[in-house]
Design a protein around this motif. Structure first.
Motif, PDB file in Angstrom:
ATOM      1  N   SER A 113       0.851  -1.191   0.000  1.00 17.42           N
ATOM      2  CA  SER A 113       0.000   0.000   0.000  1.00 17.42           C
ATOM      3  C   SER A 113       0.879   1.230   0.000  1.00 17.42           C
ATOM      4  CB  SER A 113      -0.924   0.002   1.217  1.00 17.42           C
ATOM      5  OG  SER A 113      -0.169   0.012   2.418  1.00 17.42           O
ATOM      6  N   GLY A 114       0.243   2.379  -0.241  1.00 15.74           N
ATOM      7  CA  GLY A 114       0.967   3.634  -0.156  1.00 15.74           C
ATOM      8  C   GLY A 114       1.339   4.260  -1.483  1.00 15.74           C
ATOM      9  N   GLY A 115       1.048   3.581  -2.578  1.00 15.59           N
ATOM     10  CA  GLY A 115       1.352   4.157  -3.880  1.00 15.59           C
ATOM     11  C   GLY A 115       0.418   5.305  -4.213  1.00 15.59           C
ATOM     12  N   GLY A 116       0.722   5.984  -5.316  1.00 16.41           N
ATOM     13  CA  GLY A 116      -0.121   7.094  -5.742  1.00 16.41           C
ATOM     14  C   GLY A 116       0.573   7.947  -6.768  1.00 16.41           C
ATOM     15  N   LEU A 117      -0.019   9.107  -7.017  1.00 17.14           N
ATOM     16  CA  LEU A 117       0.525  10.079  -7.963  1.00 17.14           C
ATOM     17  C   LEU A 117       1.253  11.165  -7.182  1.00 17.14           C
ATOM     18  CD1 LEU A 117       0.707  11.391 -10.794  1.00 17.14           C
ATOM     19  CD2 LEU A 117      -1.516  12.454 -10.304  1.00 17.14           C
ATOM     20  N   VAL A 118       2.479  11.445  -7.588  1.00 16.35           N
ATOM     21  CA  VAL A 118       3.284  12.449  -6.896  1.00 16.35           C
ATOM     22  C   VAL A 118       4.068  13.239  -7.936  1.00 16.35           C
ATOM     23  CG1 VAL A 118       5.205  10.850  -6.539  1.00 16.35           C
ATOM     24  CG2 VAL A 118       4.926  12.797  -5.004  1.00 16.35           C
ATOM     25  N   GLN A 119       4.322  14.505  -7.639  1.00 18.13           N
ATOM     26  CA  GLN A 119       5.103  15.343  -8.545  1.00 18.13           C
ATOM     27  C   GLN A 119       6.591  15.013  -8.426  1.00 18.13           C
ATOM     28  OE1 GLN A 119       4.167  19.446  -7.801  1.00 18.13           O
ATOM     29  NE2 GLN A 119       2.255  19.331  -8.951  1.00 18.13           N
ATOM     30  N   PRO A 120       7.343  15.272  -9.482  1.00 20.51           N
ATOM     31  CA  PRO A 120       8.803  15.092  -9.384  1.00 20.51           C
ATOM     32  C   PRO A 120       9.376  15.862  -8.198  1.00 20.51           C
ATOM     33  CG  PRO A 120       8.173  15.443 -11.651  1.00 20.51           C
ATOM     34  CD  PRO A 120       6.930  15.669 -10.836  1.00 20.51           C
ATOM     35  N   GLY A 121      10.284  15.210  -7.491  1.00 19.68           N
ATOM     36  CA  GLY A 121      10.846  15.799  -6.287  1.00 19.68           C
ATOM     37  C   GLY A 121      10.089  15.470  -5.019  1.00 19.68           C
ATOM     38  N   GLY A 122       8.927  14.855  -5.175  1.00 15.32           N
ATOM     39  CA  GLY A 122       8.111  14.520  -4.018  1.00 15.32           C
ATOM     40  C   GLY A 122       8.518  13.212  -3.366  1.00 15.32           C
ATOM     41  N   SER A 123       7.739  12.818  -2.363  1.00 16.95           N
ATOM     42  CA  SER A 123       8.034  11.621  -1.576  1.00 16.95           C
ATOM     43  C   SER A 123       6.796  10.753  -1.426  1.00 16.95           C
ATOM     44  CB  SER A 123       8.522  12.015  -0.181  1.00 16.95           C
ATOM     45  OG  SER A 123       9.718  12.745  -0.244  1.00 16.95           O
ATOM     46  N   LEU A 124       7.051   9.484  -1.270  1.00 19.31           N
ATOM     47  CA  LEU A 124       6.016   8.512  -0.926  1.00 19.31           C
ATOM     48  C   LEU A 124       6.623   7.478   0.005  1.00 19.31           C
ATOM     49  CD1 LEU A 124       4.203   7.646  -4.304  1.00 19.31           C
ATOM     50  CD2 LEU A 124       3.192   8.832  -2.345  1.00 19.31           C
ATOM     51  N   ARG A 125       5.770   6.886   0.830  1.00 17.54           N
ATOM     52  CA  ARG A 125       6.193   5.788   1.687  1.00 17.54           C
ATOM     53  C   ARG A 125       5.309   4.584   1.397  1.00 17.54           C
ATOM     54  NH1 ARG A 125       5.458   4.688   8.096  1.00 17.54           N
ATOM     55  NH2 ARG A 125       7.472   3.692   8.538  1.00 17.54           N
ATOM     56  N   LEU A 126       5.927   3.539   0.907  1.00 18.27           N
ATOM     57  CA  LEU A 126       5.217   2.293   0.640  1.00 18.27           C
ATOM     58  C   LEU A 126       5.304   1.385   1.857  1.00 18.27           C
ATOM     59  CD1 LEU A 126       6.429   1.496  -2.980  1.00 18.27           C
ATOM     60  CD2 LEU A 126       4.586   3.013  -2.228  1.00 18.27           C
ATOM     61  N   SER A 127       4.261   0.600   2.048  1.00 24.23           N
ATOM     62  CA  SER A 127       4.236  -0.405   3.107  1.00 24.23           C
ATOM     63  C   SER A 127       3.901  -1.759   2.497  1.00 24.23           C
ATOM     64  CB  SER A 127       3.183  -0.063   4.162  1.00 24.23           C
ATOM     65  OG  SER A 127       3.442   1.168   4.774  1.00 24.23           O
ATOM     66  N   CYS A 128       4.392  -2.803   3.148  1.00 24.82           N
ATOM     67  CA  CYS A 128       4.066  -4.163   2.736  1.00 24.82           C
ATOM     68  C   CYS A 128       3.811  -4.970   4.002  1.00 24.82           C
ATOM     69  CB  CYS A 128       5.196  -4.769   1.923  1.00 24.82           C
ATOM     70  SG  CYS A 128       5.012  -6.527   1.565  1.00 24.82           S
ATOM     71  N   ALA A 129       2.570  -5.341   4.194  1.00 24.39           N
ATOM     72  CA  ALA A 129       2.180  -6.110   5.373  1.00 24.39           C
ATOM     73  C   ALA A 129       2.203  -7.591   5.044  1.00 24.39           C
ATOM     74  CB  ALA A 129       0.788  -5.691   5.824  1.00 24.39           C
ATOM     75  N   ALA A 130       2.906  -8.346   5.856  1.00 22.21           N
ATOM     76  CA  ALA A 130       3.078  -9.780   5.615  1.00 22.21           C
ATOM     77  C   ALA A 130       2.310 -10.597   6.638  1.00 22.21           C
ATOM     78  CB  ALA A 130       4.562 -10.137   5.671  1.00 22.21           C
ATOM     79  N   SER A 131       1.852 -11.759   6.200  1.00 21.24           N
ATOM     80  CA  SER A 131       1.194 -12.693   7.105  1.00 21.24           C
ATOM     81  C   SER A 131       1.376 -14.110   6.569  1.00 21.24           C
ATOM     82  CB  SER A 131      -0.294 -12.362   7.240  1.00 21.24           C
ATOM     83  OG  SER A 131      -0.936 -12.432   5.982  1.00 21.24           O
ATOM     84  N   GLY A 132       1.242 -15.070   7.466  1.00 20.10           N
ATOM     85  CA  GLY A 132       1.296 -16.467   7.058  1.00 20.10           C
ATOM     86  C   GLY A 132       2.664 -17.122   7.114  1.00 20.10           C
ATOM     87  N   PHE A 133       3.668 -16.369   7.528  1.00 17.53           N
ATOM     88  CA  PHE A 133       4.994 -16.949   7.721  1.00 17.53           C
ATOM     89  C   PHE A 133       5.721 -16.152   8.803  1.00 17.53           C
ATOM     90  CE2 PHE A 133       7.762 -13.859   5.413  1.00 17.53           C
ATOM     91  CZ  PHE A 133       6.791 -13.119   4.745  1.00 17.53           C
TER      92      PHE A 133
END
Length: 111
Positions: free
Chosen positions: A6-26
């Motif tokens: 999660s955490g994706g999206g549209l951002v302007q050049p020079g901007g920031s994003l933080r992606l997350s990945c939630a794991a389960s089952g191991f």
């Protein structure tokens, strides 16, 4: 086993994003985790690696100094902080661990 980005999206050049990945089952804390991305019309490429304890990290040369991978083994989650984003960073970002893959999250860098 499930990996959910999660955490994706549209951002302007020079901007920031933080992606997350939630794991389960191991046992998340036993496994290295990786981020990959796939740009339109291109092959999937490796972006970053974090060791099971979080002490070791490694990055593709194209993102080194701009992206930071981290993890919280209490929350079974791995993160990708992306700064100074460029149009060339556009693509679907996937997390991978224990030979399992998430469904991906779209990142678009555009003005």
């Amino acid at each position: 086993v499930q990996l959910v980005e999660s955490g994706g999206g549209l951002v302007q050049p020079g901007g920031s994003l933080r992606l997350s990945c939630a794991a389960s089952g191991f046992t998340f804390s036993n496994y290295d985790m990786r981020w990959y991305r796939q740009a339109p019309g291109k092959e999937r490429e490796w972006v970053a690696l974090i060791g099971s304890s979080g002490r070791y990290t490694n990055y593709a040369s194209s993102v080194k100094g701009r992206f930071t991978v981290s993890r919280d083994n209490e929350k079974n989650t791995v993160y990708l902080q992306m700064n100074s984003l460029k149009p060339g960073d556009t693509g679907v970002y996937y997390c991978e661990g224990h030979d399992y893959w998430g469904q991906g999250t779209q990142v678009t860098v555009s003005s």
